[in-house]
Design a protein around this motif. Structure first.
Motif, short mmCIF file in Angstrom:
data_model
loop_
_atom_site.label_atom_id
_atom_site.label_comp_id
_atom_site.label_asym_id
_atom_site.label_seq_id
_atom_site.Cartn_x
_atom_site.Cartn_y
_atom_site.Cartn_z
N GLY A 46 0.82 -1.20 0.00
CA GLY A 46 0.00 0.00 0.00
C GLY A 46 0.85 1.25 0.00
O GLY A 46 1.90 1.29 0.64
N VAL A 47 0.41 2.27 -0.73
CA VAL A 47 1.13 3.54 -0.73
C VAL A 47 0.29 4.68 -0.20
O VAL A 47 0.83 5.61 0.41
CB VAL A 47 1.69 3.90 -2.12
N ALA A 48 -1.04 4.64 -0.40
CA ALA A 48 -1.88 5.74 0.06
C ALA A 48 -3.31 5.26 0.24
O ALA A 48 -3.78 4.43 -0.54
CB ALA A 48 -1.85 6.90 -0.94
N ILE A 49 -3.97 5.79 1.27
CA ILE A 49 -5.37 5.46 1.52
C ILE A 49 -6.13 6.73 1.85
O ILE A 49 -5.53 7.73 2.30
CB ILE A 49 -5.54 4.44 2.67
N ILE A 50 -7.45 6.68 1.63
CA ILE A 50 -8.31 7.80 1.98
C ILE A 50 -9.64 7.24 2.44
O ILE A 50 -10.20 6.34 1.80
CB ILE A 50 -8.46 8.78 0.79
N ASP A 51 -10.15 7.76 3.56
CA ASP A 51 -11.43 7.25 4.05
C ASP A 51 -12.58 8.13 3.57
O ASP A 51 -12.37 9.12 2.86
CB ASP A 51 -11.41 7.08 5.57
N SER A 52 -13.78 7.80 3.97
CA SER A 52 -14.97 8.49 3.47
C SER A 52 -15.04 9.94 3.95
O SER A 52 -15.77 10.75 3.37
CB SER A 52 -16.24 7.75 3.88
N ASP A 53 -14.28 10.27 4.98
CA ASP A 53 -14.23 11.65 5.47
C ASP A 53 -13.07 12.43 4.87
O ASP A 53 -12.86 13.60 5.22
CB ASP A 53 -14.10 11.67 7.00
N GLY A 54 -12.31 11.77 4.01
CA GLY A 54 -11.18 12.46 3.38
C GLY A 54 -9.88 12.39 4.16
O GLY A 54 -8.90 13.03 3.78
N VAL A 55 -9.87 11.62 5.23
CA VAL A 55 -8.63 11.46 6.00
C VAL A 55 -7.69 10.53 5.23
O VAL A 55 -8.10 9.48 4.75
CB VAL A 55 -8.92 10.89 7.40
N THR A 56 -6.44 10.95 5.11
CA THR A 56 -5.50 10.21 4.27
C THR A 56 -4.36 9.59 5.09
O THR A 56 -4.09 10.00 6.22
CB THR A 56 -4.88 11.14 3.22
N GLY A 57 -3.73 8.60 4.48
CA GLY A 57 -2.55 7.98 5.08
C GLY A 57 -1.61 7.57 3.97
O GLY A 57 -2.05 7.27 2.86
N TYR A 58 -0.31 7.58 4.27
CA TYR A 58 0.70 7.29 3.26
C TYR A 58 1.78 6.37 3.82
O TYR A 58 2.07 6.39 5.03
CB TYR A 58 1.38 8.59 2.78
N SER A 59 2.38 5.61 2.94
CA SER A 59 3.54 4.83 3.34
C SER A 59 4.73 5.78 3.48
O SER A 59 4.76 6.86 2.88
CB SER A 59 3.85 3.76 2.29
N ASP A 60 5.71 5.37 4.24
CA ASP A 60 6.88 6.22 4.46
C ASP A 60 7.61 6.50 3.14
O ASP A 60 8.21 7.56 2.97
CB ASP A 60 7.84 5.55 5.44
N SER A 61 7.56 5.54 2.22
CA SER A 61 8.32 5.69 0.97
C SER A 61 7.77 6.79 0.06
O SER A 61 8.49 7.27 -0.81
CB SER A 61 8.35 4.36 0.23
N VAL A 62 6.51 7.17 0.24
CA VAL A 62 5.92 8.18 -0.66
C VAL A 62 5.47 9.44 0.08
O VAL A 62 5.08 10.42 -0.56
CB VAL A 62 4.72 7.61 -1.45
N LYS A 63 5.53 9.41 1.40
CA LYS A 63 5.05 10.56 2.19
C LYS A 63 5.80 11.83 1.76
O LYS A 63 7.02 11.84 1.65
CB LYS A 63 5.27 10.28 3.67
N GLY A 64 5.03 12.87 1.51
CA GLY A 64 5.62 14.14 1.08
C GLY A 64 5.78 14.26 -0.43
O GLY A 64 6.04 15.35 -0.94
N ARG A 65 5.62 13.15 -1.15
CA ARG A 65 5.76 13.17 -2.61
C ARG A 65 4.45 12.85 -3.31
O ARG A 65 4.17 13.39 -4.38
CB ARG A 65 6.82 12.16 -3.06
N PHE A 66 3.66 11.96 -2.75
CA PHE A 66 2.40 11.53 -3.36
C PHE A 66 1.23 12.11 -2.58
O PHE A 66 1.30 12.27 -1.36
CB PHE A 66 2.27 10.01 -3.35
N THR A 67 0.13 12.38 -3.31
CA THR A 67 -1.09 12.87 -2.69
C THR A 67 -2.28 12.10 -3.23
O THR A 67 -2.48 12.06 -4.45
CB THR A 67 -1.29 14.36 -2.95
N ILE A 68 -3.05 11.52 -2.34
CA ILE A 68 -4.29 10.84 -2.73
C ILE A 68 -5.45 11.79 -2.54
O ILE A 68 -5.49 12.57 -1.57
CB ILE A 68 -4.48 9.53 -1.92
#
Length: 122
Positions: A46-68
C-alpha cells in the motif's frame, strides 16, 4: 463494482504523474479507498489510503511526494505523484474496502482495478 485506472506512463526521475481511478459503485461513498504499488519481482504494498471523510494515510516511501484525493462526487480517485524515483516503477492499482472497518492499508480491500504501469527512468 468496477474500478478502472488510467494515467500511467514512462517518465524520467524527478518528474510527475497523476493516476486516476474511475469508480462505479454506490458504496464508494462510504468506502476506504487505496492505491497500491507492485514493483517488479516484489510483493504488492500500500502507498496511500483515503477514508470516506477524506482522512489520508501514506507509506513512508511516498510521504511528502504523493497525494491521494477524490472528486466531490466521489466517482474518481486520484494519486498525484511528484518527484518520482526509479524505485517507484511498477504497477499501480486502486482498490476499495467496503467492510466499514478501520481504513488502513492492511484492510479488507476486496475490489481491485486492473492496474496501470508506471516506469521511472534515471
Amino acid at each position: 463494482v468496477q474500478l478502472v485506472e488510467s494515467g500511467g506512463g514512462s517518465v524520467q526521475a524527478g518528474n510527475s504523474l497523476t493516476l486516476s481511478c474511475a469508480v462505479s459503485f454506490y458504496t464508494y461513498r462510504s468506502a476506504c479507498m487505496g492505491w497500491f504499488h507492485q514493483a517488479p519481482g516484489k510483493e504488492r504494498e500500500g502507498v496511500a489510503i483515503i477514508d470516506s471523510d477524506g482522512v489520508t494515510g501514506y507509506s513512508d516511501s511516498v510521504k511528502g511526494r504523493f497525494t491521494i484525493s477524490q472528486d466531490n462526487a466521489k466517482t474518481t480517485l486520484y494519486l498525484q505523484m511528484n518527484s518520482l524515483k526509479p524505485d517507484d516503477t511498477g504497477i499501480y492499482s486502486c482498490a476499495a474496502d467496503i467492510a466499514h472497518g478501520r481504513c488502513i492499508m492492511s484492510g479488507d480491500f476486496a475490489y481491485w482495478g486492473q492496474g496501470t504501469q508506471v516506469t521511472v527512468s534515471s
